[in-house]
Scaffold this active site. Structure first.
Site, mmCIF file in Angstrom:
data_model
loop_
_atom_site.group_PDB
_atom_site.id
_atom_site.type_symbol
_atom_site.label_atom_id
_atom_site.label_comp_id
_atom_site.label_asym_id
_atom_site.label_seq_id
_atom_site.Cartn_x
_atom_site.Cartn_y
_atom_site.Cartn_z
ATOM 1 N N ARG A 1 -44.293 31.466 -2.138
ATOM 2 C CA ARG A 1 -44.837 31.034 -0.781
ATOM 3 C C ARG A 1 -44.838 32.180 -0.036
ATOM 4 O O ARG A 1 -46.234 32.568 0.810
ATOM 5 C CB ARG A 1 -43.733 30.158 -0.113
ATOM 6 C CG ARG A 1 -43.722 28.710 -0.658
ATOM 7 C CD ARG A 1 -42.493 27.817 -0.095
ATOM 8 N NE ARG A 1 -41.251 28.655 -0.646
ATOM 9 C CZ ARG A 1 -40.103 28.112 -0.174
ATOM 10 N NH1 ARG A 1 -39.935 27.162 0.838
ATOM 11 N NH2 ARG A 1 -39.028 28.554 -0.538
ATOM 12 N N CYS B 1 -39.343 33.883 1.799
ATOM 13 C CA CYS B 1 -39.174 32.837 1.315
ATOM 14 C C CYS B 1 -37.679 32.790 0.410
ATOM 15 O O CYS B 1 -37.130 33.694 0.299
ATOM 16 C CB CYS B 1 -40.176 32.262 0.568
ATOM 17 S SG CYS B 1 -40.642 32.887 -0.935
ATOM 18 N N ASP C 1 -41.125 24.258 -1.312
ATOM 19 C CA ASP C 1 -41.339 25.379 -2.441
ATOM 20 C C ASP C 1 -41.834 24.554 -3.772
ATOM 21 O O ASP C 1 -41.202 23.706 -4.336
ATOM 22 C CB ASP C 1 -39.527 25.690 -2.690
ATOM 23 C CG ASP C 1 -39.947 26.885 -3.570
ATOM 24 O OD1 ASP C 1 -40.980 27.459 -4.361
ATOM 25 O OD2 ASP C 1 -38.857 27.687 -4.187
#
Length: 172
Positions: A41, A35, A144
């Site tokens: 994440r 990520c 996100d």
């Protein structure tokens, strides 16, 4: 370019006899989840992969961030939400994605479609083994939630878990 030949080739490579009579060998031995910062994440996906499938113990799951600052701790809200789902988050320290991490991975899963090209730019030899976490779904990108409302974290975590389960069905 179709990604299916790569996945099929990896399955064929791992078709050698296994010592355990009832378990197929894993297609991939080393899976890297990527990520942006490696604090939300990708570590959540890494921990979910590790927690959600018993056969996954034969697969090493790791995570990194394209623009991570090495040594940052996991986002505390994501850590708490994982715990609510019964997932032990353990110690996590972010690490920046580098060419060696990409090269050592058999499969690289990214949180956003745009990150495929960023990973491939870092290591052009990785073309064909980098896929969005949401490859098998209509939703390719995982938003996100870092720094946002708790509801955004919950929404992202639900999606991440769903996508992880889909990948586990494909690779284990």
């Amino acid at each position: 370019m179709s990604t299916e030949p790569y996945l099929q080739a990896r399955a064929h490579e791992s078709a050698a006899p296994n010592k355990e009579p009832h378990r197929e060998p894993a297609m991939f031995a080393n899976v890297l989840i990527v990520c942006h910062a490696n604090v939300c994440r990708s570590p959540a996906a890494e921990m979910l992969f590790k927690a959600r499938h018993a056969a996954a113990s034969s697969i090493a799951f790791h995570s990194a961030g394209i623009r991570a600052m090495n040594g940052q701790r996991m986002d505390p809200l994501m850590r708490r939400l994982l715990a609510e789902r019964g997932v032990a988050s353990g110690p996590h320290h972010s690490r920046r994605l580098d060419r060696q991490l990409v090269r050592s991975a058999d499969l690289v899963l990214v949180s956003e479609r745009a990150q495929v090209s960023e990973v491939e730019a870092l290591d052009p030899a990785s073309r064909g083994k980098v896929f969005p976490l949401g490859k098998w779904e209509d939703v390719c990108d995982v938003a996100d939630p870092h720094g946002g409302e708790e509801s955004a974290y919950r929404e992202s975590l639900v999606l991440i878990e769903h996508l992880v389960m889909g990948w586990l069905k494909k690779i284990c």
